[in-house]
Design a protein around this motif. Sequence first.
Motif, mmCIF file in Angstrom:
data_model
loop_
_atom_site.group_PDB
_atom_site.id
_atom_site.type_symbol
_atom_site.label_atom_id
_atom_site.label_comp_id
_atom_site.label_asym_id
_atom_site.label_seq_id
_atom_site.Cartn_x
_atom_site.Cartn_y
_atom_site.Cartn_z
ATOM 1 N N UNK A 94 0.827 -1.210 0.000
ATOM 2 C CA UNK A 94 0.000 0.000 0.000
ATOM 3 C C UNK A 94 0.862 1.261 0.000
ATOM 4 N N UNK A 95 1.897 1.267 0.826
ATOM 5 C CA UNK A 95 2.776 2.433 0.880
ATOM 6 C C UNK A 95 3.450 2.674 -0.464
ATOM 7 N N UNK A 96 3.924 1.611 -1.100
ATOM 8 C CA UNK A 96 4.574 1.750 -2.399
ATOM 9 C C UNK A 96 3.577 2.232 -3.451
ATOM 10 N N UNK A 97 2.381 1.641 -3.459
ATOM 11 C CA UNK A 97 1.372 2.023 -4.452
ATOM 12 C C UNK A 97 0.967 3.485 -4.290
ATOM 13 N N UNK A 98 0.780 3.938 -3.043
ATOM 14 C CA UNK A 98 0.410 5.337 -2.809
ATOM 15 C C UNK A 98 1.536 6.264 -3.246
ATOM 16 N N UNK A 99 2.777 5.941 -2.882
ATOM 17 C CA UNK A 99 3.909 6.800 -3.234
ATOM 18 C C UNK A 99 4.107 6.876 -4.746
ATOM 19 N N UNK B 54 13.639 -2.596 0.143
ATOM 20 C CA UNK B 54 12.837 -3.157 -0.948
ATOM 21 C C UNK B 54 11.721 -2.199 -1.336
ATOM 22 N N UNK B 55 11.091 -1.566 -0.355
ATOM 23 C CA UNK B 55 10.028 -0.609 -0.650
ATOM 24 C C UNK B 55 10.572 0.589 -1.409
ATOM 25 N N UNK B 56 11.752 1.070 -1.014
ATOM 26 C CA UNK B 56 12.365 2.188 -1.732
ATOM 27 C C UNK B 56 12.694 1.801 -3.167
ATOM 28 N N UNK B 57 13.202 0.587 -3.364
ATOM 29 C CA UNK B 57 13.512 0.121 -4.718
ATOM 30 C C UNK B 57 12.243 -0.016 -5.552
ATOM 31 N N UNK B 58 11.182 -0.575 -4.964
ATOM 32 C CA UNK B 58 9.926 -0.740 -5.691
ATOM 33 C C UNK B 58 9.335 0.614 -6.069
ATOM 34 N N UNK B 59 9.466 1.605 -5.197
ATOM 35 C CA UNK B 59 8.949 2.937 -5.504
ATOM 36 C C UNK B 59 9.749 3.584 -6.627
ATOM 37 N N UNK B 60 11.078 3.555 -6.501
ATOM 38 C CA UNK B 60 11.911 4.175 -7.528
ATOM 39 C C UNK B 60 11.776 3.528 -8.895
ATOM 40 N N UNK B 61 11.613 2.220 -8.915
ATOM 41 C CA UNK B 61 11.500 1.517 -10.186
ATOM 42 C C UNK B 61 10.095 1.605 -10.776
ATOM 43 N N UNK B 62 9.101 1.903 -9.940
ATOM 44 C CA UNK B 62 7.731 1.963 -10.437
ATOM 45 C C UNK B 62 7.327 3.314 -10.988
#
Length: 279
Positions: free
Chosen positions: A83-88, A141-149
Motif C-alpha cells: 500500500x505504501x509503495x502504491x500510494x507513493x 525493498x520498498x524504496x527500490x519498488x517505488x523508484x522503479x515503479x
Amino acid sequence: MSSAALAPSRAPRARVLLAVAPGALLTLLALTGPLFAPRPMDEPVTAPYAPPGPAALLGGDQLGRDVLSRMLHGGSALIGGALAVAVAVTAAAAVLGCFAVLSPAVGRLVERGADLAILLPPVLGMMLLALAWPGGGRLAVMAAATGLGVPYAVRVVASAAAPVAASGYVEAAAAGGERLWHLALREVLPNLRATVLALFGLRFVAAVYVISMAGFLQLGPRPPAADWALMIRENAPGALLNPWAVVAPSLAVGLLAVSVNLAADALTPAARRAAVGTR
C-alpha cells in the motif's frame, strides 16, 4: 422517482460491491490476522513439516511452527508495504505526469529520467539498492519498488493528461494567468481520477509482486520473521511432506493480487463517470 428508474443504478452498484468485497475482506483479514492467530508465530508446536492436525490446522513448517499462525502474522507487513509503495508511486506519477504535459522543460526532464530508469532491469535494480542500503530489509525493498515503479507510471499519467491539458478550459485558465501548479493540480489532475485509480490498482499488484519476490530472494525480511514469500522459500524443501506450508502462502499472495486488481477495475468505470460529470 420510480423503482424502475432506481433499478439500473442499483445493479451496477451491487456489481461494484461484489467485486470490491473479496479484496477488502482479504486485506482486512491480513491486517488483523495477528489478533486471530491461535499460537505465537515463532513457537514450535509439532515436528518439522508435520501434516495438519489438532495442534496445527495447516501443519508445521521446517521448524515445527504452526503454519496457520505464521500465515496470519505474515500478511500485514506485505500489505502495508505494498500500500505504501502504491500510494507513493501513484502520487508521484500523478503530479509529475500533469506537470510534464504542461511544461515542455519538465516534460523533457521527466521523459529522459524515465528512459534511463527503464533501462535498468527491475530485479537488478532492486538487488543493488537492497544490498547497498544500510541493514537492507523491507524498507530498502520498498524504496527500490517505488523508484522503479515511478518511470512506468509517469508515462501512463502523462499519456492520459495530454488531451486534458489541450482542452479549452485548461487553455483558458492558462491565458487567465493561472500558475503551473494550479493548472496541474486543480485543472488537469481532477479529470484523471479514473486513470489514477486504475494505476493505483496496478501498482499495488506490482508492489505485491516485487516485495514477494524480494522476500523469496531473502532481500527483504529475514528469518525468523513471518512473511508469506519468505515462508514459500523456507518451506519449499519440505513441500512433499506438508504441502500446505507452501501452498497456503502462495494462494494468499495470488488471491491478494487478483482481488485487489479486480476491485480497482470495478471502481474505475464509476470514477470515469464522476470525472466526466465534473467537466
